[in-house]
Each structure stands twice: as C-alpha cells, then as structure tokens.
Write a protein that holds these residues in place. Structure first.
Motif, short mmCIF file in Angstrom:
data_model
loop_
_atom_site.label_atom_id
_atom_site.label_comp_id
_atom_site.label_asym_id
_atom_site.label_seq_id
_atom_site.Cartn_x
_atom_site.Cartn_y
_atom_site.Cartn_z
N ASN A 1 0.84 -1.20 0.00
CA ASN A 1 0.00 0.00 0.00
C ASN A 1 0.87 1.25 0.00
O ASN A 1 0.58 2.24 -0.69
N LEU A 2 1.97 1.21 0.78
CA LEU A 2 2.91 2.33 0.83
C LEU A 2 3.51 2.58 -0.55
O LEU A 2 3.62 3.73 -1.00
N LYS B 1 1.05 4.38 -2.72
CA LYS B 1 0.94 5.80 -2.38
C LYS B 1 2.11 6.59 -2.99
O LYS B 1 1.94 7.70 -3.49
N THR C 1 1.61 7.01 -6.63
CA THR C 1 0.62 8.06 -6.86
C THR C 1 1.26 9.43 -6.76
O THR C 1 0.94 10.35 -7.53
N ALA C 2 2.18 9.58 -5.82
CA ALA C 2 2.85 10.86 -5.61
C ALA C 2 3.74 11.26 -6.78
O ALA C 2 4.14 12.42 -6.89
N ARG D 1 1.88 16.24 -2.40
CA ARG D 1 2.69 15.24 -1.71
C ARG D 1 2.60 15.38 -0.19
O ARG D 1 2.80 14.41 0.53
N VAL E 1 -0.30 13.27 0.68
CA VAL E 1 0.06 11.85 0.54
C VAL E 1 0.93 11.41 1.72
O VAL E 1 0.81 10.30 2.23
N GLN E 2 1.81 12.31 2.18
CA GLN E 2 2.67 12.01 3.32
C GLN E 2 1.85 11.72 4.56
O GLN E 2 2.24 10.89 5.39
N GLU F 1 -0.97 10.17 4.65
CA GLU F 1 -1.38 8.76 4.52
C GLU F 1 -0.20 7.83 4.76
O GLU F 1 -0.34 6.78 5.39
N ILE F 2 0.97 8.23 4.25
CA ILE F 2 2.17 7.41 4.44
C ILE F 2 2.51 7.29 5.92
O ILE F 2 2.87 6.21 6.41
#
Length: 472
Positions: A90-91, A94, A97-98, A105, A108-109, A111-112
């Motif tokens: 999943n990571l 992500k 996607t970034a 980003r 997105v971070q 979520e990371i």
C-alpha cells in the motif's frame, strides 16, 4: 493309612488351596491394574524396558509442548509479517501516486505516516509467550535477546545413556523489522533493477477481465498491438526491444493469446541477439518479480554504470498501437524513463529491515517523508524512495519465506513426535499389558478351583472325626 497325628489329605488340600489363592491374587491384580507386569518382581527385564520407554515418552511430551510453543511464535511472527507486507505494498502504491503531476505530496505524506505507524504497531504487538521476533532490542544490555531462537525438536539417547536434544533455529536477525539497537553491518552489492507499475497479467494488454475466460492473462498481438522501448545500461549499451505480430510469430504458439512466459522469452531472446557495438547480451534480463510485474535486472552488481538499467518508452511503429505492460505506454516518452541503479558493497548502520537507513540515503522506511520533495530533484528522490521500498518488500518477502520454511519444519516434527509417542505406547502395551479376556477367563476358573479346594480341605479334615467315632 489313616493317622490321628498326621492328616496327609488335609495337608495336600491346604497346599493346593494356597497355590490357587496365590494364582487368584496375581490374576485379580492383573484384571484390576490391566497389567501383567506392574512391578519389577513380575518380570524384571520387561519392567525395565517399559520404564525406560515411559521416560522417553515423558521427554517426547515435553518436546511436543516446546514445538507447540515454537509453532505459535512462528505463526504470530508470520501473521505480523504478512500484514506489514500488505501495508508496504500500500505504501508503494501511495508513493507511485505521488509521482503523478499535480499531486499534493504533503497530503500523501499524511497517509504514508499512518501506514508507517500501523506497521510499527503491528510489529510491536506480534508477541507470543513473551517473545517478539519482529520488533526487538539487540543491545548487549538486553540479556533476554537471542539472535537465533531455538525450538527443541527432538532428543536421542546414546548407548552410554547420554541424551542429546535436536533444535530448529529461527534466525531472528534475518527477519526482524525494527531494532532499538543500531550496529555496523556489511551490506552486499546489489544489481540495478527497474520495475513495472502493475502486475503484467493485471495490465489491460493481458486482458484480466476479458469476457472470454481463455483470453485472461494473455495478450493479443495478432493485430496492431505493439510494445516498444529502449533498454540501456549506464555504460552506453543500448538495445531497442520491439514486440509485435511480426517478431512474435516465431516465439508464440498463438498470437491472439501470447502468454507471459512467451512474452518474457521474446524479450530475452532480443536481448541475447543484440549485435550492437556495446551489446546488452548477458548484461540484463527480463523477469517477473514476486508481485508479477515486468522487471529488468542487471547481471552486474555494485555502483558501476553496468549495474544501472534504464527503460524508456518510444513511439510505436507506424500503423501500430503502443500498449502498456506496466511502463506507462500512452504517456510522453520523456516522462516515462525509469532508471534503477545498483549499490556498492560496504558497511552501514543496521537495525531492522524497516528502520535501517539504506545506503546512499538519509532515511529508512520508518522515516520516509515526501512532503517537501518538489521539482525534478524531488521526482528523482521519490523514484529512489520507491526503489528502496521495492528492496525492502523483497527482504520482507524473503523473511516470510524463512518463517514459512521454519513453520513447515516444526509442524512436520510435531507430527513425527506424536507418531513416535504412539509407537512407544504400543511397545509398552506389548510388554506389560494384560490380556483382559484371557485373565477374566482364568479368574473365573481359579475361583471355581478355590471353591473345590475348600471343599476338599473340609472333607480331609472330617476324616479324623470318622475314625474317632469308631471308639464311641
């Protein structure tokens, strides 16, 4: 002859009765205990053998318990590892996607960071019987830490009486994900690798959802479909790989249903046949990684240019349609160049798989932060992060393989120990168990004999009374 001083008949009857009573006691004991050898006096040799086998079974029972605890610890570690592997995939998604233009980003971070926290929490909670093999503290001061956890798997007794225990070792150092302690470790040189974004059979080219089931997982090159890209190494070796109806006709049995094996063979055949001034033959190969993605890997390892591979989509041949096999066909070629470089051997500060700072970077998977990556330099840094995640996924997959092998070995040993204990029980039964049917029949016969012996003794005792009556 009849004697008033010595009643020979009574003495004979009494001796017979005593013998019958002794047999009756022994038979009653066998019926009540179920054993024909219950003490050493019954049969010293059989009693000694049976006692030794019972001792062995007690030891095997302890071994079986140890294997059960070991199996539980391996299961716990494997389940935690498997969950974290899904988080890592999943990571990776992500991060990919970034890479897209216009993606925030910093968001997105966020979520990371949630994924990183979840992975750490999963590792910390993967504890069984007080043992955690994923999140450890290998500091010298932590005397409870063992780099290799041994599970007692069996024992053997030599003729001299010396007992030896066999063990199954689980290399915790090879599977740990987080480690409080940092130590200097030697890192091996790695090859250059470039990965596709999607499983090959998951790309549209290989028709994963085709209405015709037989078409799924195969590509149609019977028409205008074409795969075309430049493959090059850092030393200048370059080849153009082209897969279409014309050059796949000799490699595929059915051009309308080209399999992944046929597809890979066709790519590798073109690499092997490269006759340029600086050919790629023997320097790079196409394969599928554990996720099923098209992957190019250099033969050489290290930080040299021959361990750096680049894939760049190029325009399709006139009249053909460029299709995507995980390298972004349909996007401008200049934005789809992907480069993977190997790393040199050396030493680094090693912790666990997820909190070790990778060579050439300043962060680990546990501390990835893409929020401030911008511009071309940011894109390059992000691609390097994705490569680092790929390598970590490979290491975690390898750790899962090691745990799976240990689990298979432990389960197999548990089955063997259980079978051995049952065999020992049968051995003990053969040596000391009584045949209850036979003993019950014998008991009934002895009870009848006892009654007859009592009557015979009574008759023998009445003989002297008969003689005395003659004097009345």
């Amino acid at each position: 002859m009849t004697s008033l001083l010595t009643n020979i008949s009574a003495m004979t009857a009494l001796t017979t009765l005593k013998g019958i009573n002794q047999q009756l006691d022994a038979t009653s004991n066998r019926v009540s205990t179920g054993q024909r050898v219950s003490t050493a006096s019954d049969n010293a040799a059989y009693w000694s053998i049976a006692t030794t086998v019972r001792t062995d079974n007690a030891s095997l029972s302890a071994v079986k318990d140890s294997l059960g605890l070991g199996s539980s610890a391996v299961d716990t570690a494997y389940n935690g590892l498997n969950s974290i592997l899904s988080d890592m995939q999943n990571l990776r998604a992500k991060l990919q996607t970034a890479l897209q233009p216009g993606v925030d980003r910093a968001k997105v971070q966020t979520e990371i960071k949630a994924i990183q926290d979840k992975m750490k929490a999963t590792a910390d909670s993967s504890t069984s019987s007080g043992q955690n093999w994923l999140s450890v503290d290998s500091s010298a001061s932590n005397t409870s830490y063992q780099a290799t956890q041994n599970v007692v798997a069996g024992f053997s007794r030599a003729s001299s009486g010396v007992v030896t225990f066999s063990k199954i070792g689980v290399d915790v150092n090879a599977i740990k994900l987080y480690d409080v302690n940092a130590s200097s470790i030697t890192t091996a040189a790695t090859a250059g690798q470039v990965f596709g974004t999607t499983s090959l059979t998951g790309t549209a080219a290989f028709r994963p959802a085709d209405a015709v089931v037989a078409n799924r997982g195969t590509a149609d090159f019977s028409g205008t479909n074409e795969v075309k890209f430049n493959l090059s190494l850092g030393d200048g070796s370059t080849a153009q790989i082209t897969l279409n109806r014309a050059n796949l006709s000799s490699a595929a049995a059915d051009l309308s249903r080209v399999t992944t094996d046929e597809f890979l063979n066709a790519i590798n055949n073109q690499i092997a046949a490269d006759t340029a001034a600086t050919p790629l033959a023997g320097k790079v190969a196409a394969s599928l990684d554990s996720a099923g993605r098209l992957t190019f890997t250099t033969t050489a390892t290290g930080a040299g240019t021959n361990a750096q591979v680049t894939v760049l989509n190029v325009a399709a041949t006139a009249g053909n349609t460029l299709i995507d096999v995980g390298f972004g066909a349909g996007t401008p070629a200049a934005t789809d160049a992907r480069t993977g470089a190997g790393t040199a051997a050396g030493t680094t500060t090693g912790k666990g798989i997820l909190d070790t700072v990778d060579a050439g970077t300043t962060f680990s998977l546990a501390t990835i932060n893409i929020g401030s990556l911008v511009g071309t330099a940011g894109d390059t840094a992000l691609q390097n992060i994705i490569t680092q995640v790929e390598k970590a996924i490979a290491k975690v997959t390898d750790a899962g393989t090691k745990l799976g092998a240990s689990k298979t070995q432990i389960d197999g040993q548990k089955t063997f120990v259980d079978t051995l204990m049952k065999a020992n029980d049968r051995t003990i039964g053969i040596l000391v168990d009584a045949d209850i049917e036979e003993e019950s029949t014998k008991l009934k016969a002895l009870q009848t004999q006892q009654q007859l012996a009592v009557q015979a003794l009574s008759i023998a005792n009445s003989g002297s009374q008969t003689v005395l009556s003659l004097f009345r």
